[in-house]
Design an enzyme around this catalytic site. Structure first.
Site, mmCIF file in Angstrom:
data_model
loop_
_atom_site.group_PDB
_atom_site.id
_atom_site.type_symbol
_atom_site.label_atom_id
_atom_site.label_comp_id
_atom_site.label_asym_id
_atom_site.label_seq_id
_atom_site.Cartn_x
_atom_site.Cartn_y
_atom_site.Cartn_z
ATOM 1 N N ASP A 1 42.975 32.950 42.792
ATOM 2 C CA ASP A 1 42.486 32.488 41.493
ATOM 3 C C ASP A 1 42.525 33.584 40.430
ATOM 4 O O ASP A 1 42.197 33.338 39.270
ATOM 5 C CB ASP A 1 41.047 31.971 41.620
ATOM 6 C CG ASP A 1 40.956 30.756 42.530
ATOM 7 O OD1 ASP A 1 41.867 29.912 42.465
ATOM 8 O OD2 ASP A 1 39.988 30.657 43.306
ATOM 9 N N ASP A 2 42.911 34.796 40.821
ATOM 10 C CA ASP A 2 42.933 35.916 39.884
ATOM 11 C C ASP A 2 44.132 35.791 38.947
ATOM 12 O O ASP A 2 45.284 35.681 39.393
ATOM 13 C CB ASP A 2 43.009 37.230 40.659
ATOM 14 C CG ASP A 2 42.958 38.439 39.745
ATOM 15 O OD1 ASP A 2 41.846 38.873 39.405
ATOM 16 O OD2 ASP A 2 44.036 38.931 39.352
ATOM 17 N N LEU A 3 43.864 35.832 37.645
ATOM 18 C CA LEU A 3 44.938 35.644 36.667
ATOM 19 C C LEU A 3 45.965 36.772 36.742
ATOM 20 O O LEU A 3 47.166 36.541 36.568
ATOM 21 C CB LEU A 3 44.351 35.557 35.252
ATOM 22 C CG LEU A 3 45.344 35.312 34.119
ATOM 23 C CD1 LEU A 3 46.118 34.019 34.341
ATOM 24 C CD2 LEU A 3 44.607 35.265 32.781
#
Length: 209
Positions: free
Chosen positions: A158-160
């Site tokens: 989920d880390d951009l």
């Protein structure tokens, strides 16, 4: 295989990734060798992550230093529970962060969150326990696993930054969805953490923790 960062496990992981994935081989050639040292002061890692939320690295470091100085250089649950909200706000903490810090202190002081039991717990179990605390979400829990505990098999999908790095390094037209990220990351197991560190490095960046 020992599932924590060390000189030996990094060497094994880099060799494995370089053989399994040409993109990783290229990143390791450019940026390697890369090392990350885990921490043993888990309580401090969690507190610092709460203080740092939604702040620049510089601002987070400044406020963390003030808060830590206020508490005598130690992150201790009982001291934080006893602290007045007004005093903590005067250090630069938002009202919500004061609530989060006190909730974490309560969890630790009452034994609802036994950090010393984490060594034998799975990543999923640790995330499940941590997100019960106000202000700690899945991403923060994963950063704790990666930078705090030094687990080798953490893949924060989920880390951009990870998404942007995958898009750039794997020549994708758009940010990858979960299915694509899992497909690409499947070849990294059990060294997803090391792959993530190189992906962040490729952006000349890493998340503020």
């Amino acid at each position: 295989m020992q599932n924590i960062m060390s000189e030996h496990t990094f060497e094994l992981g880099e060799a494995y990734l370089a053989e399994a994935d040409p993109v990783m081989a290229h990143l390791i050639e450019i940026y390697g060798p890369y090392r990350q040292t885990p921490r043993s002061d888990y309580f401090a890692v969690l507190y610092e992550s709460i203080v740092s939320q939604q702040l620049s690295v510089k601002a987070a470091a400044s406020i963390t230093s003030r808060v830590l100085l206020h508490f005598g250089g130690k992150w201790e649950p009982q001291a934080i529970l006893k602290a007045e909200e007004e005093d903590m706000r005067a250090l630069g903490l938002s009202r919500s962060k004061v609530v989060y810090m006190k909730d974490l202190a309560s969890f630790c002081a009452t034994g609802r969150l036994a950090l010393d039991s984490f060594a034998d717990a799975s990543n999923e179990e640790i995330v499940r326990r941590l997100i019960e605390v106000k202000g700690i979400g899945k991403w923060t829990a994963e950063m704790f696993l990666l930078f705090g505990m030094g687990r080798l098999n953490v893949y924060p999908i989920d880390d951009l930054g990870i998404k942007k790095a995958i898009q750039a390094n794997y020549n994708l037209d758009e940010l990858p969805d979960k299915k694509k990220m899992l497909e690409i990351g499947a070849k990294w197991a059990p060294y997803e953490t090391i792959a993530s560190l190189y992906l962040w490095r490729s952006l000349n960046n890493k998340p503020a923790v």
